[in-house]
Scaffold this active site. Structure first.
Site, PDB file in Angstrom:
ATOM      1  N   THR A   1      43.376  37.324  38.624  1.00  0.00           N
ATOM      2  CA  THR A   1      42.542  36.119  38.709  1.00  0.00           C
ATOM      3  C   THR A   1      43.342  34.842  38.484  1.00  0.00           C
ATOM      4  O   THR A   1      44.377  34.867  37.803  1.00  0.00           O
ATOM      5  CB  THR A   1      41.437  36.206  37.636  1.00  0.00           C
ATOM      6  OG1 THR A   1      40.729  34.974  37.586  1.00  0.00           O
ATOM      7  CG2 THR A   1      42.003  36.494  36.250  1.00  0.00           C
ATOM      8  N   ASP A   2      42.827  33.738  39.010  1.00  0.00           N
ATOM      9  CA  ASP A   2      43.459  32.433  38.749  1.00  0.00           C
ATOM     10  C   ASP A   2      43.234  31.981  37.302  1.00  0.00           C
ATOM     11  O   ASP A   2      43.894  31.053  36.833  1.00  0.00           O
ATOM     12  CB  ASP A   2      42.942  31.368  39.725  1.00  0.00           C
ATOM     13  CG  ASP A   2      41.439  31.108  39.635  1.00  0.00           C
ATOM     14  OD1 ASP A   2      40.742  31.808  38.882  1.00  0.00           O
ATOM     15  OD2 ASP A   2      40.958  30.191  40.344  1.00  0.00           O
ATOM     16  N   GLU A   3      42.297  32.628  36.600  1.00  0.00           N
ATOM     17  CA  GLU A   3      41.982  32.179  35.235  1.00  0.00           C
ATOM     18  C   GLU A   3      43.152  32.374  34.281  1.00  0.00           C
ATOM     19  O   GLU A   3      43.172  31.787  33.203  1.00  0.00           O
ATOM     20  CB  GLU A   3      40.733  32.903  34.711  1.00  0.00           C
ATOM     21  CG  GLU A   3      39.512  32.571  35.533  1.00  0.00           C
ATOM     22  CD  GLU A   3      38.194  32.890  34.849  1.00  0.00           C
ATOM     23  OE1 GLU A   3      38.186  33.144  33.637  1.00  0.00           O
ATOM     24  OE2 GLU A   3      37.173  32.884  35.552  1.00  0.00           O
TER      25      GLU A   3
ATOM     26  N   TYR B   1      38.421  37.196  28.463  1.00  0.00           N
ATOM     27  CA  TYR B   1      38.587  37.791  29.796  1.00  0.00           C
ATOM     28  C   TYR B   1      39.943  37.407  30.389  1.00  0.00           C
ATOM     29  O   TYR B   1      40.725  38.284  30.794  1.00  0.00           O
ATOM     30  CB  TYR B   1      37.457  37.344  30.742  1.00  0.00           C
ATOM     31  CG  TYR B   1      37.773  37.587  32.208  1.00  0.00           C
ATOM     32  CD1 TYR B   1      37.841  38.887  32.714  1.00  0.00           C
ATOM     33  CD2 TYR B   1      38.042  36.532  33.081  1.00  0.00           C
ATOM     34  CE1 TYR B   1      38.155  39.123  34.049  1.00  0.00           C
ATOM     35  CE2 TYR B   1      38.352  36.759  34.420  1.00  0.00           C
ATOM     36  CZ  TYR B   1      38.407  38.051  34.893  1.00  0.00           C
ATOM     37  OH  TYR B   1      38.727  38.291  36.212  1.00  0.00           O
TER      38      TYR B   1
ATOM     39  N   LYS C   1      43.286  39.675  31.326  1.00  0.00           N
ATOM     40  CA  LYS C   1      43.875  39.786  32.675  1.00  0.00           C
ATOM     41  C   LYS C   1      45.333  39.320  32.651  1.00  0.00           C
ATOM     42  O   LYS C   1      46.187  39.896  33.334  1.00  0.00           O
ATOM     43  CB  LYS C   1      43.075  38.947  33.687  1.00  0.00           C
ATOM     44  CG  LYS C   1      41.672  39.463  33.983  1.00  0.00           C
ATOM     45  CD  LYS C   1      41.621  40.832  34.644  1.00  0.00           C
ATOM     46  CE  LYS C   1      42.165  40.857  36.054  1.00  0.00           C
ATOM     47  NZ  LYS C   1      41.914  42.177  36.719  1.00  0.00           N
TER      48      LYS C   1
HETATM   49  P1  NAD Z   1      32.983  43.811  39.122  1.00  0.00           P
HETATM   50  O1  NAD Z   1      32.624  43.612  37.696  1.00  0.00           O
HETATM   51  O2  NAD Z   1      31.976  43.525  40.169  1.00  0.00           O
HETATM   52  O3  NAD Z   1      33.460  45.318  39.357  1.00  0.00           O
HETATM   53  C1  NAD Z   1      34.290  45.981  38.446  1.00  0.00           C
HETATM   54  C2  NAD Z   1      34.266  47.460  38.787  1.00  0.00           C
HETATM   55  O4  NAD Z   1      35.149  48.129  37.869  1.00  0.00           O
HETATM   56  C3  NAD Z   1      32.882  48.100  38.626  1.00  0.00           C
HETATM   57  O5  NAD Z   1      32.601  48.931  39.724  1.00  0.00           O
HETATM   58  C4  NAD Z   1      33.007  48.921  37.342  1.00  0.00           C
HETATM   59  O6  NAD Z   1      32.182  50.064  37.332  1.00  0.00           O
HETATM   60  C5  NAD Z   1      34.483  49.284  37.370  1.00  0.00           C
HETATM   61  N1  NAD Z   1      34.997  49.551  36.020  1.00  0.00           N
HETATM   62  C6  NAD Z   1      34.836  48.786  34.916  1.00  0.00           C
HETATM   63  N2  NAD Z   1      35.429  49.385  33.855  1.00  0.00           N
HETATM   64  C7  NAD Z   1      35.984  50.530  34.310  1.00  0.00           C
HETATM   65  C8  NAD Z   1      36.738  51.566  33.699  1.00  0.00           C
HETATM   66  N3  NAD Z   1      37.041  51.545  32.397  1.00  0.00           N
HETATM   67  N4  NAD Z   1      37.174  52.588  34.477  1.00  0.00           N
HETATM   68  C9  NAD Z   1      36.874  52.640  35.798  1.00  0.00           C
HETATM   69  N5  NAD Z   1      36.148  51.701  36.418  1.00  0.00           N
HETATM   70  C10 NAD Z   1      35.705  50.651  35.686  1.00  0.00           C
HETATM   71  O7  NAD Z   1      34.298  42.956  39.335  1.00  0.00           O
HETATM   72  P2  NAD Z   1      34.757  42.117  40.615  1.00  0.00           P
HETATM   73  O8  NAD Z   1      34.179  40.767  40.519  1.00  0.00           O
HETATM   74  O9  NAD Z   1      34.581  42.920  41.830  1.00  0.00           O
HETATM   75  O10 NAD Z   1      36.325  41.978  40.290  1.00  0.00           O
HETATM   76  C11 NAD Z   1      37.229  42.986  40.684  1.00  0.00           C
HETATM   77  C12 NAD Z   1      38.625  42.601  40.240  1.00  0.00           C
HETATM   78  O11 NAD Z   1      38.996  41.363  40.818  1.00  0.00           O
HETATM   79  C13 NAD Z   1      38.738  42.424  38.721  1.00  0.00           C
HETATM   80  O12 NAD Z   1      39.979  42.929  38.323  1.00  0.00           O
HETATM   81  C14 NAD Z   1      38.685  40.922  38.524  1.00  0.00           C
HETATM   82  O13 NAD Z   1      39.398  40.543  37.376  1.00  0.00           O
HETATM   83  C15 NAD Z   1      39.341  40.437  39.797  1.00  0.00           C
HETATM   84  N6  NAD Z   1      38.908  39.096  40.280  1.00  0.00           N
HETATM   85  C16 NAD Z   1      37.583  38.808  40.421  1.00  0.00           C
HETATM   86  C17 NAD Z   1      37.214  37.572  40.948  1.00  0.00           C
HETATM   87  C18 NAD Z   1      35.769  37.202  41.169  1.00  0.00           C
HETATM   88  O14 NAD Z   1      35.485  36.055  41.542  1.00  0.00           O
HETATM   89  N7  NAD Z   1      34.814  38.089  40.997  1.00  0.00           N
HETATM   90  C19 NAD Z   1      38.197  36.636  41.302  1.00  0.00           C
HETATM   91  C20 NAD Z   1      39.546  36.982  41.108  1.00  0.00           C
HETATM   92  C21 NAD Z   1      39.895  38.223  40.618  1.00  0.00           C
HETATM   93  O1  DAU Z   2      38.243  32.251  38.945  1.00  0.00           O
HETATM   94  C1  DAU Z   2      38.094  33.621  39.154  1.00  0.00           C
HETATM   95  C2  DAU Z   2      37.070  34.185  38.222  1.00  0.00           C
HETATM   96  O2  DAU Z   2      35.804  33.736  38.698  1.00  0.00           O
HETATM   97  C3  DAU Z   2      37.092  35.708  38.146  1.00  0.00           C
HETATM   98  O3  DAU Z   2      38.315  36.120  37.611  1.00  0.00           O
HETATM   99  C4  DAU Z   2      35.941  36.222  37.279  1.00  0.00           C
HETATM  100  O4  DAU Z   2      35.926  37.641  37.288  1.00  0.00           O
HETATM  101  C5  DAU Z   2      34.651  35.701  37.861  1.00  0.00           C
HETATM  102  O5  DAU Z   2      33.554  36.103  37.065  1.00  0.00           O
HETATM  103  C6  DAU Z   2      34.677  34.174  37.978  1.00  0.00           C
HETATM  104  O6  DAU Z   2      34.657  33.566  36.662  1.00  0.00           O
HETATM  105  P1  DAU Z   2      33.786  32.263  36.349  1.00  0.00           P
HETATM  106  O7  DAU Z   2      33.550  32.188  34.905  1.00  0.00           O
HETATM  107  O8  DAU Z   2      34.355  31.068  37.021  1.00  0.00           O
HETATM  108  O9  DAU Z   2      32.430  32.660  37.169  1.00  0.00           O
HETATM  109  P2  DAU Z   2      30.893  32.527  36.788  1.00  0.00           P
HETATM  110  O10 DAU Z   2      30.125  32.869  38.019  1.00  0.00           O
HETATM  111  O11 DAU Z   2      30.548  33.235  35.536  1.00  0.00           O
HETATM  112  O12 DAU Z   2      30.733  30.968  36.512  1.00  0.00           O
HETATM  113  C7  DAU Z   2      31.064  30.000  37.495  1.00  0.00           C
HETATM  114  C8  DAU Z   2      30.836  28.613  36.867  1.00  0.00           C
HETATM  115  O13 DAU Z   2      29.429  28.441  36.660  1.00  0.00           O
HETATM  116  C9  DAU Z   2      31.464  28.452  35.505  1.00  0.00           C
HETATM  117  O14 DAU Z   2      31.932  27.113  35.380  1.00  0.00           O
HETATM  118  C10 DAU Z   2      30.326  28.698  34.522  1.00  0.00           C
HETATM  119  C11 DAU Z   2      29.111  28.200  35.285  1.00  0.00           C
HETATM  120  N1  DAU Z   2      27.841  28.907  34.985  1.00  0.00           N
HETATM  121  C12 DAU Z   2      27.833  30.267  35.064  1.00  0.00           C
HETATM  122  C13 DAU Z   2      26.691  30.981  34.799  1.00  0.00           C
HETATM  123  C14 DAU Z   2      26.688  32.473  34.853  1.00  0.00           C
HETATM  124  C15 DAU Z   2      26.688  28.186  34.704  1.00  0.00           C
HETATM  125  O15 DAU Z   2      26.702  26.945  34.703  1.00  0.00           O
HETATM  126  N2  DAU Z   2      25.548  28.888  34.472  1.00  0.00           N
HETATM  127  C16 DAU Z   2      25.491  30.253  34.477  1.00  0.00           C
HETATM  128  O16 DAU Z   2      24.403  30.812  34.215  1.00  0.00           O
END
Ligand code: NAD
Ligand code: DAU
Length: 350
Positions: A131-133, A156, A160
């Site tokens: 992630t970019d975080e 989180y 990562k």
């Molecule tokens: P998600 O939470 O939707 O999915 C995570 C998956 O991992 C689920 O299917 C869960 O069952 C599985 N999992 C969790 N713990 C586990 C364990 N101990 N063993 C096996 N499986 C397990 O997550 P996502 O949003 O699809 O993100 C996927 C990856 O991409 C993550 O590594 C996250 O850090 C990264 N990422 C997410 C975003 C985003 O915007 N969602 C952006 C950048 C990077």
């Molecule tokens: O940047 C990549 C990341 O983006 C991934 O690594 C994470 O897995 C993914 O969950 C996401 O993280 P964020 O914290 O940015 O996403 P989230 O959807 O939780 O929140 C987006 C923005 O919205 C953040 O500034 C918090 C705000 N927010 C979120 C929720 C859930 C609200 O204002 N209200 C809400 O109820």
């Protein structure tokens, strides 16, 4: 060429898109999807491809060393694409150790298995989807590049960052062939409704309030999940071993502006007068340690590997809203059970 690839977290949001893309685009690859099916994992995400002959689901926990070692001993994997993680920042604030366990220990267990079972073999790859975080929080200007020092600020992002460091440490210490990508916020179908965009869509559908943290000034860079899956495909096949690649949409939005845009789209889709959904917006207590701004410079990926986002944000958001309107059963299934108590605790006290 035949390849056997272990994709972890394939039942989650991004993982399911990656599994689908690989299954369809590479029918000669065998894809094993290893997932523990936590609250965030759902096999319905893959119901359209689960009967393909090159697909197999493996239920298991990446922190279970014996299980992971047995799997590697039994299957001769050519590559791992590792996405399994605890992914929601708000949950990491409530239960940080769950994130340390899965994201740090789980990644360590997989790396160790790859090191042990791949020793001396050519053509292997361990791809960590990150992630970019990990780069921390930006002020008003500037972009995260691959050279930006790590400065994670939530449990989180710290977990990562630790897993990224472990991946690179295995590369430098044991010569494990690795690649990492760090991506911005994804959106699209199968996004779990605890995250901003699907939460707001679902709440508008159910006429519930729209909880915007703080004043909604925080900025995120949004990318269509299928463009992320395409980036992972390109990096997996043409990225340089030992490198990291930033992936982003060049698409920054203040949360409040994004929520207003969603409200306008929802009013149109639901045939309601303009301004109806926006009346549901409610400013609530801010997230602890809320990172102000993320913005990715994806130039390296564009220039070196020829990837670019394919979809304009407004178009992607409209498609996403339509997907949620067309899939009420999916939303109902994933938001029942554990999620109900999470939702109450997270929002009803704010
Ligand atoms: P998600 O939470 O939707 O999915 C995570 C998956 O991992 C689920 O299917 C869960 O069952 C599985 N999992 C969790 N713990 C586990 C364990 N101990 N063993 C096996 N499986 C397990 O997550 P996502 O949003 O699809 O993100 C996927 C990856 O991409 C993550 O590594 C996250 O850090 C990264 N990422 C997410 C975003 C985003 O915007 N969602 C952006 C950048 C990077
Ligand atoms: O940047 C990549 C990341 O983006 C991934 O690594 C994470 O897995 C993914 O969950 C996401 O993280 P964020 O914290 O940015 O996403 P989230 O959807 O939780 O929140 C987006 C923005 O919205 C953040 O500034 C918090 C705000 N927010 C979120 C929720 C859930 C609200 O204002 N209200 C809400 O109820």
């Amino acid at each position: 060429m035949l390849k056997k690839i272990l994709i972890t977290g394939g039942a989650g949001f991004i993982g399911s898109h990656v599994v689908r893309l690989f299954l369809k685009k590479y029918p000669n690859y065998f894809i094993h999807n290893l997932d523990a099916l936590t609250y965030a994992g759902n096999l319905e995400n893959l119901s359209d491809v689960e009967s393909l002959p090159n697909y197999q689901f493996v239920k298991g926990d990446i922190t279970d060393e014996q299980f992971v070692n047995d799997l590697f001993a039994q299957e001769s994997y050519d590559a791992v694409i590792h996405l399994a993680a605890e992914s929601h920042v708000d949950r990491s604030i409530k239960d940080p150790l769950a994130f340390v366990r899965t994201n740090v220990l789980g990644t360590g267990v997989l790396l160790n298995a790859a090191r042990r079972f791949w020793k001396g073999s050519a053509g292997k790859l361990f791809y960590h989807v990150s992630t970019d975080e990990v780069y921390g929080s930006l002020g008003e200007n500037g972009l995260f590049t691959e050279e930006t020092p790590y400065d994670p600020r939530s449990p989180y992002s710290a977990s990562k960052a630790a897993s990224d460091h472990l991946v690179m440490a295995y590369h430098h210490t044991y010569d494990l062939p690795v690649v990492i990508s760090n991506c911005s916020n994804n959106y699209g179908s199968y996004h779990f409704p605890e995250k901003l965009i699907p939460l707001m869509i679902n709440n508008i559908i159910h006429n519930r309030s729209l909880p915007v943290y703080g004043q909604g000034e925080n900025i995120r860079d949004w990318l269509w999940v299928e463009d992320h899956a395409r980036a992972i495909d390109v990096i997996f096949h043409t990225g340089k071993v030992g490198e990291t690649y930033n992936v982003g949409g060049f698409n920054e939005w203040r949360n409040i502006d994004l929520v207003h845009l969603l409200c306008r789209i929802m009013d149109l889709k639901l045939g309601k007068p303009e301004g109806t959904s926006a009346k549901l917006i409610s400013f609530v207590t801010d997230r602890a340690g809320h990172d102000l701004r993320y913005a990715i410079d994806a130039t390296k990926l564009q220039k070196e590997l020829g990837w670019a986002p394919s979809l304009q944000f407004e178009e992607g958001l409209e498609k996403t809203v339509q997907w949620y309107l067309d899939h009420p059963d999916w939303v109902r299934h994933v938001t029942s059970g554990e999620y109900l108590s999470y939702y109450q605790e997270q929002y009803e006290r704010r």
